[in-house]
Design an enzyme around this catalytic site. Sequence first.
Site, PDB file in Angstrom:
ATOM      1  CE  LYS A 104      -4.386   1.412   2.016  1.00  0.00           C
ATOM      2  NZ  LYS A 104      -5.547   0.982   2.788  1.00  0.00           N
TER       3      LYS A 104
ATOM      4  CD  GLU B 184     -19.103  -3.190   8.808  1.00  0.00           C
ATOM      5  OE1 GLU B 184     -19.194  -4.284   8.193  1.00  0.00           O
ATOM      6  OE2 GLU B 184     -18.248  -2.324   8.527  1.00  0.00           O
TER       7      GLU B 184
ATOM      8  NE  ARG C  34     -22.422  -4.530   3.700  1.00  0.00           N
ATOM      9  CZ  ARG C  34     -21.234  -4.646   3.135  1.00  0.00           C
ATOM     10  NH1 ARG C  34     -20.248  -5.176   3.798  1.00  0.00           N
ATOM     11  NH2 ARG C  34     -21.054  -4.260   1.898  1.00  0.00           N
TER      12      ARG C  34
END
Length: 592
Positions: free
Chosen positions: A248, A336, A364
């Site tokens: 990243k 979640e 969610r």
Amino acid sequence: MAGKLLNNINSPNDLRKLSPEELKHLAGELRKFIIDIVATKEGHLGASLGVVELTIALHYAFNTPEDLLVWDVGHQAYGHKILTGRREIFETNRRLNGISGFPKREESIYDTFGTGHSSTSISAALGMAIASNLKGETEKQHIAVIGDASIASGMAFEGLNHAGVSKANLLVVLNDNAIGIDPSVGALKQYLTKAKVGYKPAQNNMIEALNFKYFGPVDGHDLDSLLKTFSELKEIPGPKFLHVITKKGKGLKKAEEDQVKYHAPGKFQPDTGELLPYDTEGLPLKYQDVFGLTLVELAKGNEKIIGITPAMPTGSSLKYMMEAFPEKAFDVGIAEQHAVTLAAGMATQGFAVFCAIYSTFLQRAYDQLIHDVAIQNLPVVFCLDRAGLVGEDGATHHGIFDIAYLRCIPNMLIAAPSNEVQLRNLLYTAQLDLKHPLAIRYPRGRGVKAEWDLPFEEMKIGKGLCLDSGSKIAILSIGPMAANVSEAIEGLDPSEKEKVGHYDMIFVKPLDEKLLQEVFRRYKTVITVEDGAVRGGFGSAVLEFASEMDFKGKIRCLGVPDNFIEQGNVSELQEISGISVQNILALLKTLV
Ligand SMILES: Cc1ncc(C[n+]2csc(CCOP(=O)(O)OP(=O)(O)O)c2C)c(N)n1
Ligand SMILES: CC(=O)[C@@H](O)[C@H](O)COP(=O)(O)O
Ligand SMILES: [Mg+2]
């Protein structure tokens, strides 16, 4: 601003005319282009830098847009946007009337599936692949690119589980950089780490156990090997899985070194990556920090307090609790649904559980809220960060539906502090002797108070405040809208001002019925103001009660209208939604 090669790429067809050597130069130019623009216009940086080679290789090897490429989350799709005809308008990324920061179907035929929330790519691409089979399009390729944090989510595994028994021509590309926004967590992360260092995947491969053909790991910055691998994979039918290792922030030293900060760093020097100084002296604290620091303070005096975040320790500031009480604060990854039911489980055992979730991501876990928390009336505290309009992330991320979707759930209490001191006192009150689940919603960004850490005071559940009393019009505000309303009232002439009363209701549920009855007796016109969806929200709750009370006056409800609001800064979006200071002032002027 684009380099010589990139300047001539208006679609992947142009890309496919380049030689492998030229592709490597193009990767450098694309990386520089992303850095230069994000440095001044802001946005998600690290993820897109990490997939520059992967993006080029995918569009080169596959016949996009005929072959269908789905990006998970979509925050890493800047290179994809730039190579698919949006180079010239990329500087409008995430701006009002500009392009979205995520793939969006109406923006381009190359954006096959709209995203923003994570872990949807495998199901979406599988859906497309099954549809292609039904249509007889047997040559078509379907590719889902998903990150190591996103693949750990339940939904991704539901997709893998189904794909493994299908005949779908599906390629799942796992972009494994070992980090989400914060470092990835969990047993899957440990498994992937082992796979990278030569663990024997052939004997013990969980992906192959799900009937996928497993390939990799390959170096995601080595264009030659990516191109070779993709050209081979194209010839293999059925579900396939390619494990790609990337870094990243690749190509910008500072972004590689501090991957959390450079996920979305704000403005920086494009050549060095140095963050531009941002003077916070004298500014109020962010709501998220008031939450995070207050929780630590409370946890010092209450050993029953536990904190949970699904993958947002930095964004929600639960990181403070994780540092102070590592055994009592949990980052469960992008999960979640699990976070909510985990909280419910802990609450059954007498713990005071604070579950910190962005409002938009709690969507969610709706069934878990009802089935696992509310029906059992468990006193879990949901700290709903980023409630209201969040700005540049746009329609997928605005936290505007929570009041409407929570209000209809029996047992659920809903509070929205109008300032940081109220937030602190609500958190304090929540850990005293809560009898029901409680959602405390607060916005993205900074508060309004210079002094936030005043001594705690218990708040009375369901009690609002009269900030100003007037003679003609009552404005009922909820949460941070109190500041807009107060400022709008300040804009009135003194003779107009005295006609306007302002009530900070603090609670959506239960409503302060006593205060409302007084309001209905005293005023002929009532205006409600909220920063959430006006349909079914706080205003609707007031309307329902007014109808029960047979209120004969007029009620006007201001809030986010019944259409999706795109990206822009929060002030612009408030103006569009009719809830800005100017909007409220203009309405008051016509009414007084
Ligand atoms: C359902 C959901 N929860 C949380 C988020 C916030 N979020 C955005 S990106 C991200 C991390 C994604 O990590 P990974 O999949 O590894 O992709 P990378 O950023 O490393 O490319 C998270 C947690 C989200 N977008 N959707
Ligand atoms: C892509 C995504 O979902 C996150 O990166 C999100 O943009 C974070 O939002 P905040 O900047 O409000 O933490
Ligand atoms: Mg990752």
